[in-house]
Design an enzyme around this catalytic site. Structure first.
Site, short mmCIF file in Angstrom:
data_model
loop_
_atom_site.label_atom_id
_atom_site.label_comp_id
_atom_site.label_asym_id
_atom_site.label_seq_id
_atom_site.Cartn_x
_atom_site.Cartn_y
_atom_site.Cartn_z
N HIS A 206 0.80 -1.23 0.00
CA HIS A 206 0.00 0.00 0.00
C HIS A 206 0.84 1.28 0.00
O HIS A 206 0.32 2.36 -0.16
CB HIS A 206 -0.90 0.05 1.24
N1 UDP Z 1 -3.93 -4.75 8.80
C1 UDP Z 1 -5.21 -5.22 8.97
N2 UDP Z 1 -5.89 -5.69 7.88
C2 UDP Z 1 -5.35 -5.70 6.64
C3 UDP Z 1 -4.03 -5.22 6.47
C4 UDP Z 1 -3.35 -4.74 7.56
O1 UDP Z 1 -5.72 -5.23 10.09
O2 UDP Z 1 -6.04 -6.11 5.69
C5 UDP Z 1 -3.22 -4.23 9.96
C6 UDP Z 1 -1.85 -4.81 10.18
O3 UDP Z 1 -1.93 -6.03 10.87
C7 UDP Z 1 -1.15 -3.73 10.95
C8 UDP Z 1 -1.75 -2.48 10.39
O4 UDP Z 1 -2.96 -2.85 9.76
O5 UDP Z 1 -1.46 -3.79 12.32
C9 UDP Z 1 -0.80 -1.90 9.40
O6 UDP Z 1 -1.39 -0.92 8.69
P1 UDP Z 1 -0.82 -0.41 7.31
O7 UDP Z 1 -0.04 -1.49 6.67
O8 UDP Z 1 -1.99 0.15 6.59
O9 UDP Z 1 0.08 0.83 7.73
P2 UDP Z 1 1.60 0.98 8.19
O10 UDP Z 1 1.86 0.04 9.32
O11 UDP Z 1 2.46 0.72 7.00
O12 UDP Z 1 1.70 2.40 8.62
#
Ligand code: UDP
Length: 363
Positions: A206
């Protein structure tokens, strides 16, 4: 004491859930929640509030789907008005999104104390919107809750010991979340329809540096499609990535599912063979659930995982991704306590309570 929490994006709901739970158990501490609206879909927002016991937001600004500047500006204006009305003792912000920066900036200009959770992280890639948000938010906060030693070292090398900003090593609130929700994992209904009985890889994509660069996105998709031939890949597809893939006419040949709630995500993390991801949070969660993660980026903020051999940076290089997934090693030591003891939320709330009623300078 009143804490005003600002959230807006999926990872912030998960982080805030762990701290909110502790606040709810702490007498004398009140929490008011602002949802900026950055993520709004049922499966990108509502599901986390429903499943994780996060209080209903008192305010929803409904600000989403616009350019970075417009989004951050509107949030700043909306949050400022609420702060003037609510007069909180603390503003609590999480991570590195536009909601984080807007919340910290609105509070700082009104001389309201700002606590930044997940502070001190750096990718050293200033082109990333997340890196800009982190650096700016850290600099205008009152207290920085760092998840790792590396984060503390980053702040030292930026001269933070000479500033009127407190730095505290709290550990990672997402480790708290993994421990608490690890026992509450929920099997997705659709999984029995997929042919993944002999194992699968979990993938997420993403991050703007991949989705906004067609060459990188194409390479990653080709690589994931190739991995899927030998190990089925389950990909809960982020809505933004979905839109861009459609626009570019790219073809994903893996098990695509809608984004899942955290309880289903934990199930997938616990039962998969390995992880392919450009997510910050998922890189660590893989470690918490003893899975190696191939990082679809050119750098990471979570360098300790690479140093300990649990994760590997594979960038957006098709061959590197496929080779890493094929030749993965099995003797990884997942026992290092890199992210605290699972009590980060307790430490954070205790700290905020202790310094709740003093002015901005808390020494
Ligand atoms: N996550 C979730 N469902 C999904 C994909 C990710 O609950 O379909 C959770 C994942 O386990 C983590 C968080 O969302 O706790 C991460 O979010 P994201 O990857 O959007 O953002 P980043 O961590 O890169 O800021």
């Amino acid at each position: 004491m009143k804490i005003l929490t600002i959230v807006g994006a999926r990872p912030q709901f998960i982080k805030a859930a762990t701290v909110s739970r502790v606040i709810q158990q702490t007498p004398g501490v009140e929490e008011v929640l602002i949802h900026t609206g950055q993520h709004f879909d049922k499966n990108m927002s509502d599901v986390f509030f429903d499943e994780m016991g996060i209080p209903e937001p008192e305010y929803n600004l409904g600000i989403s789907s616009m350019s970075h500047g417009a989004m951050t500006g509107r949030m700043l204006e909306g949050i400022e008005q609420i702060l003037l009305d609510e007069k909180p003792d603390w503003v609590l912000v999480y991570g590195d999104t536009n909601s984080t920066l807007a919340g910290a900036l609105a509070a700082s200009k009104l001389h309201i104390k700002v606590a930044h959770v997940e502070a001190g992280l750096r990718s050293f890639n200033i082109r990333m919107p997340e890196e800009q948000n982190r650096i700016l938010t850290d600099r205008i906060s009152t207290v920085l809750f760092c998840p790792t030693d590396v984060a503390i070292d980053n702040l030292h090398s930026e001269g933070y010991e000479g500033l009127d900003i407190r730095v505290s090593k709290a550990g990672d609130v997402m480790y708290d979340a993994a421990l608490y929700y690890g026992d509450r994992a929920k099997q997705p209904e659709w999984i029995s329809d997929l042919n993944v009985h002999n194992g699968f890889a979990l993938a997420t994509v993403h991050r703007a540096e991949n989705t906004d660069n067609p060459d990188r996105l194409r390479e990653i998709i080709l690589a994931i499609n190739e991995v899927h031939i030998t190990t089925p890949v389950i990909l809960p597809l982020h809505p933004r990535t979905k839109l861009i893939i459609q626009k570019l006419g790219l073809h994903l040949d893996v098990h695509i599912v809608e984004p899942v709630g955290y309880l289903e995500m934990v199930y997938l993390l616990k039962t998969c063979d390995f992880v392919l991801s450009d997510s910050g949070g998922v890189q660590k969660e893989a470690y918490y659930f003893k899975k190696s993660c191939f990082v679809l980026r050119d750098e990471t903020e979570w360098t300790e995982l690479v140093e300990h051999g649990a994760n590997k940076i594979v960038g957006a290089n098709r061959q590197a991704i496929v080779t890493a997934a094929t030749e993965r090693v099995s003797d990884i030591d997942f026992s290092h306590e890199l992210y605290g003891a699972g009590d980060a939320a307790n430490k954070i709330v205790a700290y905020l309570q202790h310094y709740g009623h003093v002015g901005r300078a808390i020494d």
